[in-house]
Write an enzyme that holds these catalytic residues in place. Structure first.
Site, PDB file in Angstrom:
ATOM      1  N   ASP A 116      48.593  34.220  45.618  1.00  0.00           N
ATOM      2  CA  ASP A 116      47.567  35.359  45.039  1.00  0.00           C
ATOM      3  C   ASP A 116      48.628  36.249  44.684  1.00  0.00           C
ATOM      4  O   ASP A 116      49.367  36.870  45.968  1.00  0.00           O
ATOM      5  CB  ASP A 116      46.387  35.850  45.732  1.00  0.00           C
ATOM      6  CG  ASP A 116      45.783  36.726  45.051  1.00  0.00           C
ATOM      7  OD1 ASP A 116      45.486  36.502  43.705  1.00  0.00           O
ATOM      8  OD2 ASP A 116      45.297  37.901  44.824  1.00  0.00           O
ATOM      9  N   GLU A 125      48.776  40.289  43.140  1.00  0.00           N
ATOM     10  CA  GLU A 125      48.292  41.971  42.501  1.00  0.00           C
ATOM     11  C   GLU A 125      48.985  41.790  41.372  1.00  0.00           C
ATOM     12  O   GLU A 125      50.977  42.033  41.765  1.00  0.00           O
ATOM     13  CB  GLU A 125      48.003  42.862  43.403  1.00  0.00           C
ATOM     14  CG  GLU A 125      46.909  42.437  44.336  1.00  0.00           C
ATOM     15  CD  GLU A 125      45.658  41.733  43.834  1.00  0.00           C
ATOM     16  OE1 GLU A 125      45.061  41.848  42.591  1.00  0.00           O
ATOM     17  OE2 GLU A 125      45.336  41.088  44.316  1.00  0.00           O
ATOM     18  N   HIS A 175      40.150  41.538  45.439  1.00  0.00           N
ATOM     19  CA  HIS A 175      41.379  42.004  44.622  1.00  0.00           C
ATOM     20  C   HIS A 175      42.629  42.940  45.542  1.00  0.00           C
ATOM     21  O   HIS A 175      43.827  43.767  44.688  1.00  0.00           O
ATOM     22  CB  HIS A 175      40.743  43.267  44.190  1.00  0.00           C
ATOM     23  CG  HIS A 175      39.762  43.061  43.401  1.00  0.00           C
ATOM     24  ND1 HIS A 175      39.676  41.994  42.192  1.00  0.00           N
ATOM     25  CD2 HIS A 175      38.393  43.609  43.109  1.00  0.00           C
ATOM     26  CE1 HIS A 175      38.847  41.987  41.219  1.00  0.00           C
ATOM     27  NE2 HIS A 175      38.031  42.425  41.661  1.00  0.00           N
ATOM     28  N   ASP A 218      42.051  37.984  49.052  1.00  0.00           N
ATOM     29  CA  ASP A 218      41.552  36.507  48.209  1.00  0.00           C
ATOM     30  C   ASP A 218      42.046  35.485  48.808  1.00  0.00           C
ATOM     31  O   ASP A 218      41.178  34.387  48.390  1.00  0.00           O
ATOM     32  CB  ASP A 218      42.921  37.015  46.629  1.00  0.00           C
ATOM     33  CG  ASP A 218      41.419  38.266  46.028  1.00  0.00           C
ATOM     34  OD1 ASP A 218      40.313  38.609  46.458  1.00  0.00           O
ATOM     35  OD2 ASP A 218      41.785  38.859  45.311  1.00  0.00           O
TER      36      ASP A 218
END
Length: 375
Positions: free
Chosen positions: A9, A11, A147, A152
């Site tokens: 994952d 960001e 987030h 996540d």
């Protein structure tokens, strides 16, 4: 789920893999059902993080100021991905960012991908929502780090364990393998099943959240052409933007290529899609002055197209290089034959028709005069 995969994952500073940058990476490598490695790091994106992104993720400019750059962490990421399937919730998003970051370093990424959004749709077809928040609510999953990249990742891993407990390990493995074999180029947020798009001639429209189309395309095989868009997303910036923004697809059948070209021309002019290329008005005027030919027929003509498999027949009526109408019945054709509506010249229509008349063989369509076109 798979013999070897990396649950990953990211960001980022925004939603565009071409324009925005990575601020955090988390990855867990699983081999034969056992976690063998995990890694997470903040990443200095080299640009400021928008305030609303800072509010969403909690990652601030100050937090990444002294973090390593992507170039510095790329070797570790590639080590984790080596020999593994790249798995993510909405994998097109994460994969697109990694591909673009590695491309800036002139490093290719050749890896199989699996999207857990699509896997959720396969495993739980009775549910409508398959985003991470919907899955958490549906299955009662919790995290204190929503987030954030590792938070996540852990939620998705929890969901996979729960799915295997509910449905059986073999069922999850079977659906994951089928998705992997079928390819993962389709954007996971796409609401329209690609298999519903017919493999016949026509025009397709890509829509995002708004009412204006992202793109209007045409093809003699709409489903194949739509899939080609998605398969090009890792290499072509425009296709990457469309793949990130697309939510649904609409389409209109035609009997053949000419009908698709005419309809695309009209819809592009009327709807002004965001990602269709726009031609210069000056270039259009210059081309008309240089190449416009006289109308080579005594009056109106019809060009018939028929698609044997669907049984659809279209008759396209033209006069003075203008597209008058497309009809599907003898009654409608008779109405057009006697109509007196004003003709509207369009350069793209002229190009399409001139090319078709020059190449017309009679094999795929038939050209015929319409009597009493001018009374």
């Amino acid at each position: 789920m798979l013999p070897c995969f990396v649950m990953l994952d990211l960001e980022t500073t925004g939603g565009s893999a071409v324009r925005d940058r990575i601020t955090e990476i988390a990855a867990v490598r699983v081999e034969n059902g056992v976690e063998v490695d995990r890694w997470s790091t903040l990443v200095n994106p080299g640009v400021s993080i928008p305030s609303f992104i800072q509010s969403l993720t909690g990652i601030t400019d100050a937090m990444v100021e002294d973090a390593p750059t992507f170039a510095q962490v790329a070797p570790r990421l590639l080590e984790l991905l080596d020999g593994a399937v790249f798995v993510a919730h909405n994998v097109g998003f994460d994969h697109g960012f990694v591909v673009n970051e590695l491309a800036r370093l002139e490093k290719p990424l050749k890896v199989e991908r699996l999207c857990t959004v699509r896997l959720s749709r396969k495993l739980y077809p009775q549910h409508k929502g398959h985003g991470l928040d919907a899955i958490m609510q549906r299955h009662g999953l919790r995290t204190l780090a929503r987030h954030r990249a590792m938070g996540d990742v852990e939620v998705v891993l929890q969901w996979l364990q729960l799915a295997q407990a509910e449905l059986g390990t073999e069922a999850v493995q079977r659906e994951a393998a089928a998705l992997l074999q079928g390819g993962t180029s389709v954007p996971p947020q796409l609401e329209t099943p690609v298999e519903d798009i017919p493999d016949t001639p026509g025009v397709y429209l890509f829509y995002g959240e708004g009412r204006t189309p992202l793109y209007v395309g045409k093809s003699v095989n709409m489903r194949t052409r739509v899939l080609a868009h998605f398969q090009s997303a890792a290499k072509v910036a425009r296709e990457a933007r469309i793949a990130q923004e697309i939510r649904r697809i609409e389409w209109h059948d035609t009997a053949g290529e000419l009908g698709a070209l005419l309809l695309q021309t009209r819809l592009v002019k009327e709807l002004k899609p965001l990602h269709n290329r726009k031609s210069s008005k000056k270039a259009q005027v210059d081309l008309v002055q240089q190449t416009l030919q006289g109308w080579p027929h005594a009056g109106r003509i019809g060009i018939r197209e028929h698609h044997a498999r669907t049984g659809r027949t279209d008759v396209h009526v033209f006069d003075q290089w203008c597209h008058v109408a497309t009809v599907h019945s003898a009654e409608d054709l008779d109405d057009v034959r006697h109509s007196r509506q004003a003709l509207a010249f369009d350069l793209e229509t002229y190009r399409v028709l001139a090319k078709r008349l020059a190449a017309l063989t009679g094999r795929d369509s038939t050209v015929f005069p319409l009597e009493n076109a001018h009374g």
